[in-house]
Every structure is written in C-alpha cells, then in structure tokens.
Write a protein that holds these residues in place. Structure first.
Motif, PDB file in Angstrom:
ATOM      1  N   ASP A  98       0.846  -1.184   0.000  1.00  0.00           N
ATOM      2  CA  ASP A  98       0.000   0.000   0.000  1.00  0.00           C
ATOM      3  C   ASP A  98       0.886   1.241   0.000  1.00  0.00           C
ATOM      4  OD1 ASP A  98       0.826   0.604   2.631  1.00  0.00           O
ATOM      5  OD2 ASP A  98      -0.889  -0.410   3.515  1.00  0.00           O
ATOM      6  N   GLU A  99       0.320   2.372  -0.280  1.00  0.00           N
ATOM      7  CA  GLU A  99       1.099   3.600  -0.414  1.00  0.00           C
ATOM      8  C   GLU A  99       1.746   4.043   0.899  1.00  0.00           C
ATOM      9  OE1 GLU A  99       1.927   4.962  -3.325  1.00  0.00           O
ATOM     10  OE2 GLU A  99       0.876   3.231  -4.131  1.00  0.00           O
ATOM     11  N   GLY A 100       1.352   3.481   2.032  1.00  0.00           N
ATOM     12  CA  GLY A 100       1.902   3.883   3.313  1.00  0.00           C
ATOM     13  C   GLY A 100       3.408   3.736   3.409  1.00  0.00           C
ATOM     14  N   LEU A 105       8.911   5.948   4.047  1.00  0.00           N
ATOM     15  CA  LEU A 105      10.261   6.165   3.518  1.00  0.00           C
ATOM     16  C   LEU A 105      10.589   7.645   3.423  1.00  0.00           C
ATOM     17  CD1 LEU A 105      10.671   3.493   0.708  1.00  0.00           C
ATOM     18  CD2 LEU A 105      12.055   3.747   2.755  1.00  0.00           C
ATOM     19  N   SER A 106       9.607   8.443   3.066  1.00  0.00           N
ATOM     20  CA  SER A 106       9.865   9.882   2.975  1.00  0.00           C
ATOM     21  C   SER A 106      10.151  10.486   4.348  1.00  0.00           C
ATOM     22  CB  SER A 106       8.695  10.597   2.302  1.00  0.00           C
ATOM     23  OG  SER A 106       7.571  10.619   3.154  1.00  0.00           O
ATOM     24  N   ASP A 115       9.499   1.336  12.937  1.00  0.00           N
ATOM     25  CA  ASP A 115       8.171   1.559  12.366  1.00  0.00           C
ATOM     26  C   ASP A 115       8.114   1.065  10.928  1.00  0.00           C
ATOM     27  OD1 ASP A 115       7.394   2.763  14.735  1.00  0.00           O
ATOM     28  OD2 ASP A 115       7.756   4.795  13.999  1.00  0.00           O
ATOM     29  N   ILE A 116       9.158   1.367  10.171  1.00  0.00           N
ATOM     30  CA  ILE A 116       9.207   0.926   8.775  1.00  0.00           C
ATOM     31  C   ILE A 116       9.351  -0.587   8.711  1.00  0.00           C
ATOM     32  CG2 ILE A 116      10.527   1.083   6.625  1.00  0.00           C
ATOM     33  CD1 ILE A 116      11.167   4.006   7.507  1.00  0.00           C
ATOM     34  N   HIS A 147      19.717  -5.845  10.124  1.00  0.00           N
ATOM     35  CA  HIS A 147      19.746  -7.112  10.867  1.00  0.00           C
ATOM     36  C   HIS A 147      18.468  -7.277  11.688  1.00  0.00           C
ATOM     37  CE1 HIS A 147      23.791  -7.745   9.592  1.00  0.00           C
ATOM     38  NE2 HIS A 147      24.353  -6.875  10.419  1.00  0.00           N
ATOM     39  N   SER A 148      17.951  -6.181  12.218  1.00  0.00           N
ATOM     40  CA  SER A 148      16.727  -6.244  13.032  1.00  0.00           C
ATOM     41  C   SER A 148      15.532  -6.720  12.218  1.00  0.00           C
ATOM     42  CB  SER A 148      16.414  -4.886  13.659  1.00  0.00           C
ATOM     43  OG  SER A 148      17.372  -4.570  14.635  1.00  0.00           O
ATOM     44  N   LEU A 149      15.444  -6.292  10.959  1.00  0.00           N
ATOM     45  CA  LEU A 149      14.339  -6.750  10.108  1.00  0.00           C
ATOM     46  C   LEU A 149      14.377  -8.268   9.983  1.00  0.00           C
ATOM     47  CD1 LEU A 149      12.986  -5.114   6.953  1.00  0.00           C
ATOM     48  CD2 LEU A 149      13.484  -7.539   6.908  1.00  0.00           C
ATOM     49  N   ILE A 150      15.556  -8.817   9.732  1.00  0.00           N
ATOM     50  CA  ILE A 150      15.712 -10.274   9.595  1.00  0.00           C
ATOM     51  C   ILE A 150      15.441 -10.954  10.940  1.00  0.00           C
ATOM     52  CG2 ILE A 150      17.303 -12.131   8.985  1.00  0.00           C
ATOM     53  CD1 ILE A 150      16.492 -10.240   6.638  1.00  0.00           C
TER      54      ILE A 150
END
Length: 174
Positions: A98-100, A105-106, A115-116, A147-150
């Motif tokens: 979705d566009e969110g 990112l901006s 949050d991302i 690394h946190s995302l993984i």
C-alpha cells in the motif's frame, strides 16, 4: 540529506546469477536445502568462490515459490537503500505494498526504522502466496536496522515468507 535522498535502483541487482555451464551439482547441499525449504530463514555461509549463489540459483528453480533476489553491495548498507531495493524487488515480482510505505520512507530521517520494519513485515504477512527473498552478499551488511528486520522476521515469521541469506560469514543474528 545524505542517505535519505532518492537514488536510482540498478535493476540488474534484482536477478539471480546465471548458473554456469560447468556447474557441479551438489546433491548433499540440494537435499539439505530441500529438507529446510519451509523454514522462515536459511543461511548459506561459506568463503568466497565456493558457489553459494549458484547453489541457491539452482535450488530456486526446483521450488514452488515466488522469488525476489537482491544482490547487495556496500551501498545497500544503508537502511533506506536496503528498503528501496527490497521494495523494488517486490514490486518487480508483482507484490505491491500500500502507499503507506512510500510515506514512511519519505519520513525515514525523522521516523524510527522499527516503524518501517514493522510496516514492511506486516505487508509481507498479507502476501497470499509463498515468497522467498534472497539477500546475496549479506556479509556486506553491518547496519543493525537491517539485521533487526531479519531478526524480527525469524522471531515472528510471516506464514508465507522466507529469507535466504547468502554470506561469506555468519551475520550477527541470534
């Protein structure tokens, strides 16, 4: 502005390498990959020149999953650039967020990377087909946000998502 400016994507980094004509089939490795094909995270770690990327490219031809491939470079050792490449790979394979995410990112300079990360993982959890995301040359990554995302995915895996990390050394993940 620095790392938060919009940089163009090099789309050739979003394809797995071609399997060489002289590829040596490694049945032991292929069997291990097949045995663990449903795990949320697979790590293939070996020194340079051992054929890690070729082995994974060959294996991917046999699995019934959609595949997103990212050949990482040192320039993707920025959370913003990493996410740009991840989104480009997903969109190239008809996984539209979705566009969110574009709004997040901006705001990356002023927003928490967690949050991302949570937004990305929540969007990936909505995917209704099996997806494998390959991160080649993961040893070039040292940013904790990446690394946190993984790590978050491995602790709280999405039902249809798998990451495959190809690295010259073991990453700092639990």
């Amino acid at each position: 502005m620095g790392e938060f400016t919009n940089h163009p994507i090099l789309y050739s980094k979003l394809y797995p390498p071609r399997i060489p004509n002289d590829y040596v089939y490694r049945s032991d490795i292929q069997e291990r990959l097949e045995k663990h094909k449903d795990r949320p995270l697979i790590l293939v770690s070996a020194p340079a020149g051992y054929g890690k990327s070729s082995v994974i490219s060959f294996w991917l031809k046999s699995i019934k999953k959609d595949v997103c491939w990212i050949s990482l470079g040192s320039e993707e050792n920025s959370y913003y650039r990493f996410v740009q490449y991840l989104l480009a790979s997903l969109r190239q394979n008809n996984f539209d967020f979705d566009e969110g995410i574009d709004e997040l990112l901006s705001l990356l300079g002023s927003s928490e990377s967690v949050d991302i990360t949570n937004h990305i993982l929540n969007q990936l959890n909505k995917v209704d087909r099996q997806l494998t995301i390959v991160l080649d040359d993961y040893h070039l990554i040292n940013r904790q946000e990446i690394h946190s995302l993984i790590e978050i995915h491995s602790r709280f895996p999405s039902k249809n998502l798998q990451f495959v990390l190809i690295s010259r050394n073991d990453p700092p993940l639990p």
